[in-house]
Write a protein that holds these residues in place. Structure first.
Motif, PDB file in Angstrom:
ATOM      1  N   ASP A 135      20.709   2.436  -2.757  1.00 26.52           N
ATOM      2  CA  ASP A 135      21.928   3.070  -2.706  1.00 26.52           C
ATOM      3  C   ASP A 135      22.138   4.188  -3.876  1.00 26.52           C
ATOM      4  O   ASP A 135      22.067   3.926  -5.098  1.00 26.52           O
ATOM      5  N   PRO A 136      21.992   5.445  -3.520  1.00 26.47           N
ATOM      6  CA  PRO A 136      22.084   5.999  -2.167  1.00 26.47           C
ATOM      7  C   PRO A 136      20.784   5.785  -1.347  1.00 26.47           C
ATOM      8  O   PRO A 136      19.736   5.757  -2.186  1.00 26.47           O
ATOM      9  N   PRO A 137      20.430   5.681  -0.227  1.00 28.68           N
ATOM     10  CA  PRO A 137      19.316   5.704   0.504  1.00 28.68           C
ATOM     11  C   PRO A 137      18.398   6.868   0.022  1.00 28.68           C
ATOM     12  O   PRO A 137      19.055   7.990   0.159  1.00 28.68           O
ATOM     13  N   MET A 138      17.012   6.605   0.104  1.00 22.52           N
ATOM     14  CA  MET A 138      15.981   7.715  -0.174  1.00 22.52           C
ATOM     15  C   MET A 138      15.797   8.540   1.188  1.00 22.52           C
ATOM     16  O   MET A 138      15.920   8.125   2.246  1.00 22.52           O
ATOM     17  N   THR A 139      15.754   9.839   1.078  1.00 23.78           N
ATOM     18  CA  THR A 139      15.432  10.605   2.075  1.00 23.78           C
ATOM     19  C   THR A 139      13.842  10.364   2.508  1.00 23.78           C
ATOM     20  O   THR A 139      13.259   9.837   2.022  1.00 23.78           O
ATOM     21  N   LEU A 140      13.796  10.944   3.611  1.00 29.45           N
ATOM     22  CA  LEU A 140      12.272  10.735   4.250  1.00 29.45           C
ATOM     23  C   LEU A 140      11.103  11.157   3.284  1.00 29.45           C
ATOM     24  O   LEU A 140      10.070  10.692   3.143  1.00 29.45           O
ATOM     25  N   GLU A 141      11.523  12.676   2.627  1.00 25.52           N
ATOM     26  CA  GLU A 141      10.479  13.019   1.712  1.00 25.52           C
ATOM     27  C   GLU A 141      10.263  12.187   0.515  1.00 25.52           C
ATOM     28  O   GLU A 141       9.268  12.043  -0.187  1.00 25.52           O
ATOM     29  N   GLN A 142      11.580  11.768   0.102  1.00 23.78           N
ATOM     30  CA  GLN A 142      11.619  10.746  -1.107  1.00 23.78           C
ATOM     31  C   GLN A 142      10.891   9.499  -1.039  1.00 23.78           C
ATOM     32  O   GLN A 142      10.205   8.977  -1.787  1.00 23.78           O
ATOM     33  N   LEU A 143      10.940   9.001   0.232  1.00 24.14           N
ATOM     34  CA  LEU A 143      10.148   7.923   0.701  1.00 24.14           C
ATOM     35  C   LEU A 143       8.703   7.907   0.440  1.00 24.14           C
ATOM     36  O   LEU A 143       7.967   7.269   0.108  1.00 24.14           O
ATOM     37  N   ARG A 144       8.319   9.160   1.356  1.00 23.85           N
ATOM     38  CA  ARG A 144       6.742   9.701   0.869  1.00 23.85           C
ATOM     39  C   ARG A 144       6.400   9.748  -0.420  1.00 23.85           C
ATOM     40  O   ARG A 144       5.345   9.336  -0.827  1.00 23.85           O
ATOM     41  N   GLU A 145       7.252  10.339  -1.275  1.00 21.10           N
ATOM     42  CA  GLU A 145       6.915  10.708  -2.830  1.00 21.10           C
ATOM     43  C   GLU A 145       6.827   9.396  -3.501  1.00 21.10           C
ATOM     44  O   GLU A 145       5.944   9.261  -4.277  1.00 21.10           O
ATOM     45  N   CYS A 146       7.806   8.256  -3.109  1.00 20.45           N
ATOM     46  CA  CYS A 146       7.808   7.051  -3.872  1.00 20.45           C
ATOM     47  C   CYS A 146       6.383   6.351  -3.632  1.00 20.45           C
ATOM     48  O   CYS A 146       5.865   5.866  -4.330  1.00 20.45           O
ATOM     49  N   ALA A 147       6.165   6.393  -2.271  1.00 19.50           N
ATOM     50  CA  ALA A 147       4.918   5.728  -1.563  1.00 19.50           C
ATOM     51  C   ALA A 147       3.588   6.109  -2.386  1.00 19.50           C
ATOM     52  O   ALA A 147       2.727   5.441  -2.607  1.00 19.50           O
ATOM     53  N   ALA A 148       3.544   7.428  -2.785  1.00 23.82           N
ATOM     54  CA  ALA A 148       2.433   8.325  -3.124  1.00 23.82           C
ATOM     55  C   ALA A 148       2.268   7.940  -4.590  1.00 23.82           C
ATOM     56  O   ALA A 148       1.320   8.253  -5.166  1.00 23.82           O
ATOM     57  N   SER A 149       3.208   7.484  -5.330  1.00 19.16           N
ATOM     58  CA  SER A 149       3.216   7.594  -6.795  1.00 19.16           C
ATOM     59  C   SER A 149       2.065   6.677  -7.359  1.00 19.16           C
ATOM     60  O   SER A 149       1.325   7.283  -8.355  1.00 19.16           O
ATOM     61  N   THR A 150       1.979   5.617  -6.681  1.00 19.70           N
ATOM     62  CA  THR A 150       0.812   4.647  -7.328  1.00 19.70           C
ATOM     63  C   THR A 150      -0.490   5.477  -6.983  1.00 19.70           C
ATOM     64  O   THR A 150      -1.392   5.234  -7.762  1.00 19.70           O
ATOM     65  N   ALA A 151      -0.794   5.999  -5.746  1.00 21.36           N
ATOM     66  CA  ALA A 151      -2.082   6.611  -5.560  1.00 21.36           C
ATOM     67  C   ALA A 151      -2.268   7.688  -6.486  1.00 21.36           C
ATOM     68  O   ALA A 151      -3.563   8.023  -6.948  1.00 21.36           O
ATOM     69  N   ASN A 152      -1.332   8.380  -6.696  1.00 23.75           N
ATOM     70  CA  ASN A 152      -1.264   9.717  -7.624  1.00 23.75           C
ATOM     71  C   ASN A 152      -1.797   9.462  -8.962  1.00 23.75           C
ATOM     72  O   ASN A 152      -2.403  10.027  -9.738  1.00 23.75           O
ATOM     73  N   GLU A 153      -1.552   7.899  -9.538  1.00 24.40           N
ATOM     74  CA  GLU A 153      -2.036   7.817 -10.932  1.00 24.40           C
ATOM     75  C   GLU A 153      -3.267   6.945 -10.820  1.00 24.40           C
ATOM     76  O   GLU A 153      -3.603   6.423 -11.923  1.00 24.40           O
ATOM     77  N   VAL A 154      -3.931   6.679  -9.706  1.00 26.92           N
ATOM     78  CA  VAL A 154      -5.280   5.805  -9.613  1.00 26.92           C
ATOM     79  C   VAL A 154      -6.318   6.464 -10.729  1.00 26.92           C
ATOM     80  O   VAL A 154      -6.886   7.507 -10.501  1.00 26.92           O
ATOM     81  N   SER A 155      -6.945   5.804 -11.441  1.00 33.52           N
ATOM     82  CA  SER A 155      -7.768   6.236 -12.265  1.00 33.52           C
ATOM     83  C   SER A 155      -9.391   5.956 -12.139  1.00 33.52           C
ATOM     84  O   SER A 155     -10.457   6.038 -12.559  1.00 33.52           O
ATOM     85  N   ASN A 156      -9.143   4.644 -11.323  1.00 32.41           N
ATOM     86  CA  ASN A 156     -10.629   3.952 -11.160  1.00 32.41           C
ATOM     87  C   ASN A 156     -10.313   2.829  -9.915  1.00 32.41           C
ATOM     88  O   ASN A 156      -9.632   2.251  -9.495  1.00 32.41           O
ATOM     89  N   LEU A 157     -11.483   3.065  -9.129  1.00 32.32           N
ATOM     90  CA  LEU A 157     -11.580   2.250  -7.936  1.00 32.32           C
ATOM     91  C   LEU A 157     -13.010   1.626  -7.733  1.00 32.32           C
ATOM     92  O   LEU A 157     -13.792   2.376  -8.107  1.00 32.32           O
ATOM     93  N   TYR A 158     -13.065   0.274  -7.057  1.00 34.95           N
ATOM     94  CA  TYR A 158     -14.450   0.021  -6.994  1.00 34.95           C
ATOM     95  C   TYR A 158     -14.141  -1.129  -5.592  1.00 34.95           C
ATOM     96  O   TYR A 158     -13.170  -1.636  -5.475  1.00 34.95           O
ATOM     97  N   VAL A 159     -15.328  -1.096  -4.739  1.00 29.86           N
ATOM     98  CA  VAL A 159     -15.529  -1.974  -3.896  1.00 29.86           C
ATOM     99  C   VAL A 159     -17.013  -2.420  -3.654  1.00 29.86           C
ATOM    100  O   VAL A 159     -17.886  -1.640  -3.939  1.00 29.86           O
ATOM    101  N   ARG A 160     -17.397  -3.638  -4.036  1.00 30.20           N
ATOM    102  CA  ARG A 160     -18.557  -4.109  -3.722  1.00 30.20           C
ATOM    103  C   ARG A 160     -18.833  -5.049  -2.555  1.00 30.20           C
ATOM    104  O   ARG A 160     -17.900  -5.921  -2.487  1.00 30.20           O
TER     105      ARG A 160
END
Length: 248
Positions: A135-160
């Motif tokens: 409250d107040p609810p996020m706008t659609l743009e804010q929801l997308r920005e919120c969801a992107a925040s973790t991916a934006n800070e990724v410094s390392n990825l691995y899959v084996r």
């Protein structure tokens, strides 16, 4: 309180896989050469092409819907052994998951059995955002920005896969379309993990992260390891996978 709940919940970093539609298979990538386990090299479906009729982003939405539809008591997010991995799974795609967390650096190790012929879909690092208890609810743009925040800070990825690394993982970043989640009336993740009384439908939900759709593995034993770092958060997940023949 509500803002803290929103931040804790939307910072969840997860790993997992779900069911889908039966449509003609899509060509996968990577060469087919033996590795240290004696298996062929893993093949990954390209992130920019439909897989079984759905985009990676649409599969990501289905993965979240699968996770949130399951009661906490049987939810694979909270299963330390892999015993609940098959709950709610059907169709040509099998979802893997790691752990739901907002303030830990977890190490997850599970042993599961998967029928032959199932593609495996899982996020390496990801995030969702919605307006439950916000409250107040996020706008659609804010929801997308919120969801992107973790991916934006990724410094390392691995899959084996069977000790063989998958390269160029940053090309597998996927933004889902906006979607809706449904949660059971009792024992749902919001109630048991987020301290919320919420149940039922929540719309819209946004998701952003790094996902892999792995071609079906050969019958036998395999090991899948994946994880990474986003900001101060680090995740390490290992699945010991027994692929068995479903033929009578």
């Amino acid at each position: 309180m509500k803002n803290n709940l929103k931040n804790w919940r939307s910072a969840a970093v997860i790993v997992g896989i779900i069911v889908g539609l039966v449509i003609a298979p899509v060509p996968a990538v990577f060469a087919d050469a033996p590795n240290a386990y004696g298996h062929s090299s893993p093949k990954i479906f390209p992130p920019d092409e439909p897989v079984f009729g759905l985009t990676y982003g649409e599969w990501a939405a289905k993965w979240w819907q699968w996770e949130f539809s399951l009661p906490t008591s049987v939810n694979p997010w909270f299963d330390d052994t892999g015993a609940n991995a098959g709950i709610g799974q059907s169709g040509p795609v099998y979802f893997l998951t790691g752990i739901l967390t907002g303030n830990q650096n977890p190490i997850v190790e599970r042993t599961i059995s998967v029928p032959a012929g199932k593609a495996l879909f899982f996020p390496i690092l990801n995030r969702f955002c919605d307006n439950v208890d916000t409250d107040p609810p996020m706008t659609l743009e804010q929801l997308r920005e919120c969801a992107a925040s973790t991916a934006n800070e990724v410094s390392n990825l691995y899959v084996r896969i069977d000790k063989k690394p998958i390269h160029d993982l940053f090309r597998y970043r996927v933004k889902s379309p906006l979607f809706c989640d449904w949660l059971p009336a009792t024992d749902n993740v919001y109630q048991t993990q987020f301290g919320s009384s919420f149940s039922g439908w929540t719309c819209p939900v946004a998701s952003d992260g790094f996902w892999i759709m792995l071609e079906p593995l050969s019958i036998g034993s395999h090991t899948i390891t994946f994880g990474g770092t986003s900001g101060s958060f680090t995740l390490d997940v290992t699945y010991h996978v027994n692929v068995f023949s479903s033929e009578p």
